[in-house]
Design a protein around this motif. Structure first.
Motif, PDB file in Angstrom:
ATOM      1  N   SER A 108      28.109 -29.396 -33.454  1.00  0.00           N
ATOM      2  CA  SER A 108      28.325 -30.470 -32.776  1.00  0.00           C
ATOM      3  C   SER A 108      29.613 -30.654 -31.524  1.00  0.00           C
ATOM      4  CB  SER A 108      28.297 -31.714 -33.483  1.00  0.00           C
ATOM      5  OG  SER A 108      29.484 -31.813 -34.135  1.00  0.00           O
ATOM      6  N   LEU A 109      29.241 -31.439 -30.782  1.00  0.00           N
ATOM      7  CA  LEU A 109      30.460 -31.591 -29.626  1.00  0.00           C
ATOM      8  C   LEU A 109      31.774 -31.989 -30.227  1.00  0.00           C
ATOM      9  CD1 LEU A 109      31.257 -31.721 -26.756  1.00  0.00           C
ATOM     10  CD2 LEU A 109      30.532 -34.018 -26.494  1.00  0.00           C
ATOM     11  N   ARG A 110      31.506 -32.987 -31.212  1.00  0.00           N
ATOM     12  CA  ARG A 110      32.775 -33.391 -31.555  1.00  0.00           C
ATOM     13  C   ARG A 110      33.587 -32.594 -32.469  1.00  0.00           C
ATOM     14  NH1 ARG A 110      33.706 -37.969 -36.709  1.00  0.00           N
ATOM     15  NH2 ARG A 110      35.821 -37.162 -37.111  1.00  0.00           N
ATOM     16  N   ILE A 111      32.909 -31.716 -33.381  1.00  0.00           N
ATOM     17  CA  ILE A 111      33.687 -30.875 -34.148  1.00  0.00           C
ATOM     18  C   ILE A 111      34.113 -29.545 -33.235  1.00  0.00           C
ATOM     19  CG2 ILE A 111      33.142 -28.813 -35.989  1.00  0.00           C
ATOM     20  CD1 ILE A 111      33.054 -31.900 -37.070  1.00  0.00           C
ATOM     21  N   ARG A 112      33.603 -29.182 -32.104  1.00  0.00           N
ATOM     22  CA  ARG A 112      34.215 -28.265 -31.225  1.00  0.00           C
ATOM     23  C   ARG A 112      35.212 -28.780 -30.374  1.00  0.00           C
ATOM     24  NH1 ARG A 112      29.392 -25.867 -27.696  1.00  0.00           N
ATOM     25  NH2 ARG A 112      28.383 -27.839 -28.242  1.00  0.00           N
ATOM     26  N   ALA A 119      43.978 -26.736 -31.044  1.00  0.00           N
ATOM     27  CA  ALA A 119      44.571 -25.456 -30.058  1.00  0.00           C
ATOM     28  C   ALA A 119      45.386 -26.012 -28.873  1.00  0.00           C
ATOM     29  CB  ALA A 119      43.464 -24.590 -29.614  1.00  0.00           C
ATOM     30  N   LEU A 120      45.014 -27.199 -28.187  1.00  0.00           N
ATOM     31  CA  LEU A 120      45.856 -27.544 -27.118  1.00  0.00           C
ATOM     32  C   LEU A 120      47.216 -28.249 -27.604  1.00  0.00           C
ATOM     33  CD1 LEU A 120      43.096 -29.543 -25.165  1.00  0.00           C
ATOM     34  CD2 LEU A 120      44.339 -27.299 -24.482  1.00  0.00           C
ATOM     35  N   SER A 121      47.093 -28.793 -28.842  1.00  0.00           N
ATOM     36  CA  SER A 121      48.430 -29.222 -29.594  1.00  0.00           C
ATOM     37  C   SER A 121      49.475 -28.178 -29.799  1.00  0.00           C
ATOM     38  CB  SER A 121      47.895 -29.899 -30.889  1.00  0.00           C
ATOM     39  OG  SER A 121      47.132 -31.104 -30.407  1.00  0.00           O
ATOM     40  N   GLN A 122      49.199 -26.889 -29.664  1.00  0.00           N
ATOM     41  CA  GLN A 122      50.118 -25.729 -30.164  1.00  0.00           C
ATOM     42  C   GLN A 122      50.543 -25.287 -28.720  1.00  0.00           C
ATOM     43  OE1 GLN A 122      50.765 -25.405 -33.372  1.00  0.00           O
ATOM     44  NE2 GLN A 122      49.139 -26.985 -33.685  1.00  0.00           N
ATOM     45  N   ALA A 183      49.979 -34.152 -27.527  1.00  0.00           N
ATOM     46  CA  ALA A 183      50.492 -32.676 -27.094  1.00  0.00           C
ATOM     47  C   ALA A 183      51.319 -32.479 -26.317  1.00  0.00           C
ATOM     48  CB  ALA A 183      48.776 -31.993 -26.744  1.00  0.00           C
ATOM     49  N   PRO A 184      52.181 -31.436 -26.411  1.00  0.00           N
ATOM     50  CA  PRO A 184      53.533 -31.104 -25.598  1.00  0.00           C
ATOM     51  C   PRO A 184      52.788 -31.082 -24.135  1.00  0.00           C
ATOM     52  CG  PRO A 184      53.526 -29.846 -27.466  1.00  0.00           C
ATOM     53  CD  PRO A 184      52.214 -30.392 -27.664  1.00  0.00           C
ATOM     54  N   ALA A 185      51.778 -30.679 -23.980  1.00  0.00           N
ATOM     55  CA  ALA A 185      51.230 -30.322 -22.459  1.00  0.00           C
ATOM     56  C   ALA A 185      50.705 -31.634 -21.641  1.00  0.00           C
ATOM     57  CB  ALA A 185      50.367 -29.249 -22.373  1.00  0.00           C
TER      58      ALA A 185
END
Length: 360
Positions: A108-112, A119-122, A183-185
Motif C-alpha cells: 500500500s501507499l502508506r507502507i511504502r 530513508a529520508l530521515s537518514q 528530517a535533517p534535509a
C-alpha cells in the motif's frame, strides 16, 4: 498507463498527466457498476498509488499539479465505490480501495511512504535529492485534508468498515508528515508546511457527526485511542504546537462523543486520556485542562446529568484502581500505567468531581 504519466511528468507535460490520470480513474470506476469488474477498480487504485509514490520520488521540482490531479481522481473512484453495498464480512470497500488507503498491506501507499520517510530521515542536510523528495511530499500533502474529509464522512454515512481504514490513514499520515518535518534535509519553511498539513489532516476528525449512532459507530474503531496516540506521537517528536492542538481535538471529541451513554464509555475514557496527556506535558497543561473542562461543562451542549454521573463513577473507579501494571492492548492504559499514580489519581478524582459534584 501509470508509467506513461510519470514519463510526461519528467518531460514537463502536466496537461498529459491530467488526461491520463482521468483515463485511469474512468476505467477503474467500471467496478462501481459491475461486480465482475471490481478487480479493475483495485488495479486502478494500485496504479494511482504507484504513480503517487513515483511522482514524489522524481527529481522534478514542481509536482503539485500532478499530485493534485492524482488525488482528485483517487477521491472520485473512492466516492463512487463507497456506494457499492458492503458488509463486515465482505469488506468490499477496504479490499478494493486498499492499494491506496490500507495501513496493513505491504504494497500500500502508506507502507511504502513510511519506508521512504525513514530513508529520508537518514540523509544529510545538504542532500539535494532528499530535499527535492521532501518538497514533493509536502506538495502532495498540501490540500490532502479536503478529499480525506469528504471520504471519511462518506464512509461514516455509509456505515462502512472502510471508516477504520480512513482513521488509520489519517493518524498514520499525520505521524509520517511530522516525522518528515524533523528530517535533517527538511528546510525550515518546508518543516512548517509539513506540520501545518499534518494538523489540517488530523483536524478532519473534528467533522465527524455527533449523533449517537455515528458516535457509537466511529468509536467502534477506537477513535479516542487514535487521537491519544497522535497527540503523544507529536509530543515525542518535539512538535509541541501540533501536539497541543491534537490534545484539544481529543478533548473536543471526548465531550462531543461523550454526550451519550454507550458501551465505549467515551466521556470517561477520553477524560482519563486527557488527564494522562496533560500530566505528560506538565503542571501548566493540567491547569489548562481543568479550566477547559469547566468551560465545556457550562456549555449548552454539555452532556446531561445522567451521562456525567455515569462517567464520574467510571473515572473514580479508574483512580481507585491505580497503580496498575501489566501488558496493555490500549495505548491509553499503557500510558496511564507508566505515570506516577500519586499525581494521576488525585487529578482523576478532581475531574470526576467536576462532572458530578457531591450532593450537599
Amino acid at each position: 498507463m501509470g508509467r506513461s504519466v510519470l514519463h510526461f511528468l519528467i518531460e514537463g507535460k502536466p496537461d498529459e498527466v491530467a488526461t491520463l490520470t482521468q483515463e485511469i480513474a474512468l476505467i477503474a470506476c467500471t467496478g462501481c457498476a459491475k461486480e465482475n469488474y471490481r478487480p479493475v477498480t483495485m488495479e486502478g487504485m494500485a496504479q494511482l498509488a504507484n504513480l503517487t509514490f513515483d511522482v514524489v520520488r522524481c527529481k522534478n521540482r514542481n509536482t503539485r499539479f500532478a499530485t493534485g490531479e492524482i488525488r482528485r481522481n483517487v477521491a472520485l473512484i473512492s466516492q463512487l465505490f463507497l456506494k457499492v453495498p458492503d458488509s463486515p464480512l465482505s469488506n468490499n470497500h477496504s479490499t478494493y480501495l486498499g492499494p491506496y488507503y490500507s495501513s496493513t498491506s505491504a504494497e500500500s501507499l502508506r507502507i511504502r511512504l513510511t519506508a521512504l520517510v525513514n530513508a529520508l530521515s537518514q540523509e544529510q542536510a545538504d542532500n539535494e535529492d532528499a530535499q527535492t523528495v521532501i518538497r514533493n511530499i509536502e506538495q502532495w500533502a498540501d490540500g490532502l485534508y479536503e478529499t480525506t474529509k469528504e471520504l471519511l464522512l462518506a464512509a461514516i454515512a455509509a456505515r462502512s468498515h472502510f471508516t477504520i481504514a480512513m482513521i488509520q490513514w489519517i493518524a498514520g499520515l499525520t505521524e509520517l508528515l511530522l516525522a518528515l518535518s524533523n528530517a535533517p534535509a527538511c528546510n525550515p519553511q518546508t518543516k512548517k508546511d509539513l506540520r501545518n498539513h499534518a494538523l489540517w489532516l488530523v483536524a478532519t476528525l473534528t467533522w465527524i457527526p455527533d449523533d449517537k449512532d455515528s458516535v457509537t459507530f466511529v468509536e467502534t474503531f477506537q477513535l479516542t485511542e487514535a487521537l491519544f496516540e497522535a497527540a503523544t506521537d507529536a509530543r515525542n517528536r518535539g512538535c509541541d504546537d501540533v501536539s497541543k492542538e491534537i490534545g484539544e481535538i481529543l478533548l473536543s471529541w471526548t465531550f462531543k462523543g461523550g454526550r451519550y451513554i454507550t458501551g465505549w464509555r467515551v466521556l470517561a475514557r477520553g477524560l482519563c486520556a486527557c488527564a494522562a496527556f496533560a500530566l505528560m506535558e506538565g503542571d501548566g497543561d493540567v491547569d489548562a485542562l481543568k479550566t477547559d473542562i469547566r468551560k465545556r461543562l457550562q456549555d449548552d451542549r454539555a452532556p446531561e446529568r445522567e451521562v456525567l454521573e455515569h462517567a464520574a463513577r467510571g473515572i473514580h473507579q479508574k483512580a481507585d484502581s491505580l497503580p496498575v501494571h501489566g501488558h496493555w492492548s490500549s495505548r491509553i492504559d499503557a500510558a496511564i500505567s507508566r505515570l506516577d499514580y500519586r499525581s494521576l489519581a488525585p487529578l482523576l478524582n478532581e475531574i470526576a468531581t467536576m462532572l458530578s459534584p457531591p450532593s450537599r
